[in-house]
Design an enzyme around this catalytic site. Structure first.
Site, PDB file in Angstrom:
ATOM      1  CG  ASP A  89      95.153 -28.873  77.542  1.00  0.00           C
ATOM      2  OD1 ASP A  89      94.528 -28.553  78.578  1.00  0.00           O
ATOM      3  OD2 ASP A  89      96.384 -28.993  77.498  1.00  0.00           O
ATOM      4  CB  SER A 229      91.710 -38.332  69.582  1.00  0.00           C
ATOM      5  OG  SER A 229      92.753 -39.042  68.927  1.00  0.00           O
TER       6      SER A 229
END
Length: 278
Positions: A89, A229
């Site tokens: 995602d 990240s």
């Protein structure tokens, strides 16, 4: 002003950021987020970022770190073998890699050789395509394989832990400064793909589960620990063809929202030179 905007968008903020990195003050935050004292943060974080959790799920987390590393209750996977899927995602951006193995993001110029620190390998990606997936705080921070193939050896590169939000990427060449881990994924439909996980504030933890073995599309590859990240995928020239609707959306805005398991493209049709009909 948001904390990231302050740290990267002001002179005082950039000085404070340099001190945090120099003296490793982030370790204080890490210890707190791994302790039971951080549990009250979960409910506030869930509300702020609109994370879908039941009350029972919220209560089950002992620390904020437990919440961040949660497993997914539901999932989606395009199972057609020749379809390229999103590994996670997040927000996707796409950049061409020029013939000098360079790609450009905002004010930063990236050499593939600097990203992976392997000059010979970098040359193979001249004229190819770079896909960058930016994971946000509300995202599920596990990621999966994009195709069947062979997972090679991991190469860990130490570095600092800048944020991966756009304002940070406009200020610093984040993807070649941050702590990261790259490997070569030899895929069945898209050739050899350089896969790089990039750590970010606060911890930059990267946990991969498979090495030097066969893997299958949709299998969990690993997860990030405690902060938003990035995943960077490099495809060789002529190996992947992204969906027209995806390219149209990206021509109108720099990033588009994608979901883990979602179809992004197909293998590029082989290009023939010359007239085959004689």
């Amino acid at each position: 002003m948001k904390s990231t905007e302050f740290l990267y968008g002001t002179t005082v903020g950039r000085w404070l950021l340099s001190q945090i990195m120099k003296h490793h003050w982030d370790r204080i935050a890490v210890n707190f987020l791994c302790s039971p004292l951080s549990k009250p943060m979960v409910s506030r974080y869930v509300r702020k970022h609109h994370v879908l959790l039941t009350a029972a799920q919220e209560r089950s987390f002992r620390t904020f770190r437990d919440f961040f590393a949660r497993t997914r209750e539901d999932g989606f996977l395009d199972v057609t073998p020749e379809h390229l899927i999103s590994p996670c995602d997040g927000w996707l951006s796409v950049f061409p890699i020029d013939e000098a193995s360079l790609f450009h993001i905002k004010n930063s110029h990236y050499r593939v050789g600097d990203l992976v620190q392997e000059e010979a390998l970098a040359l193979n990606y001249s004229g190819g395509t770079c896909l960058i997936f930016r994971l946000c705080p509300q995202d599920y921070h596990h990621y999966c394989y994009i195709d069947d193939g062979f997972q090679g050896t991991y190469h860990h590169i130490p570095g600092v832990l800048h944020s991966v939000q756009p304002i940070a990427c406009e200020t610093y060449p984040v993807y070649t400064l941050n702590r990261r881990c790259w490997s070569l994924l030899t895929t069945e439909h898209f050739g050899p793909v350089v896969w790089t996980e990039v750590g970010a504030l606060i911890v930059g933890g990267i946990h991969n589960e498979h090495e030097n073995q066969r893997v299958t599309k949709g299998m969990e590859k690993g997860h990030f620990d405690l902060a938003g990240s990035t995943i960077v995928l490099l495809f060789e020239k002529g190996k992947v063809e992204l969906l027209p609707e995806l390219l149209t959306a990206l021509s109108e805005k720099p990033e588009v929202r994608v979901r883990q398991g979602q179809k992004l493209g197909v293998p590029a049709a082989p290009r023939h030179s010359g007239n085959l009909l004689r």
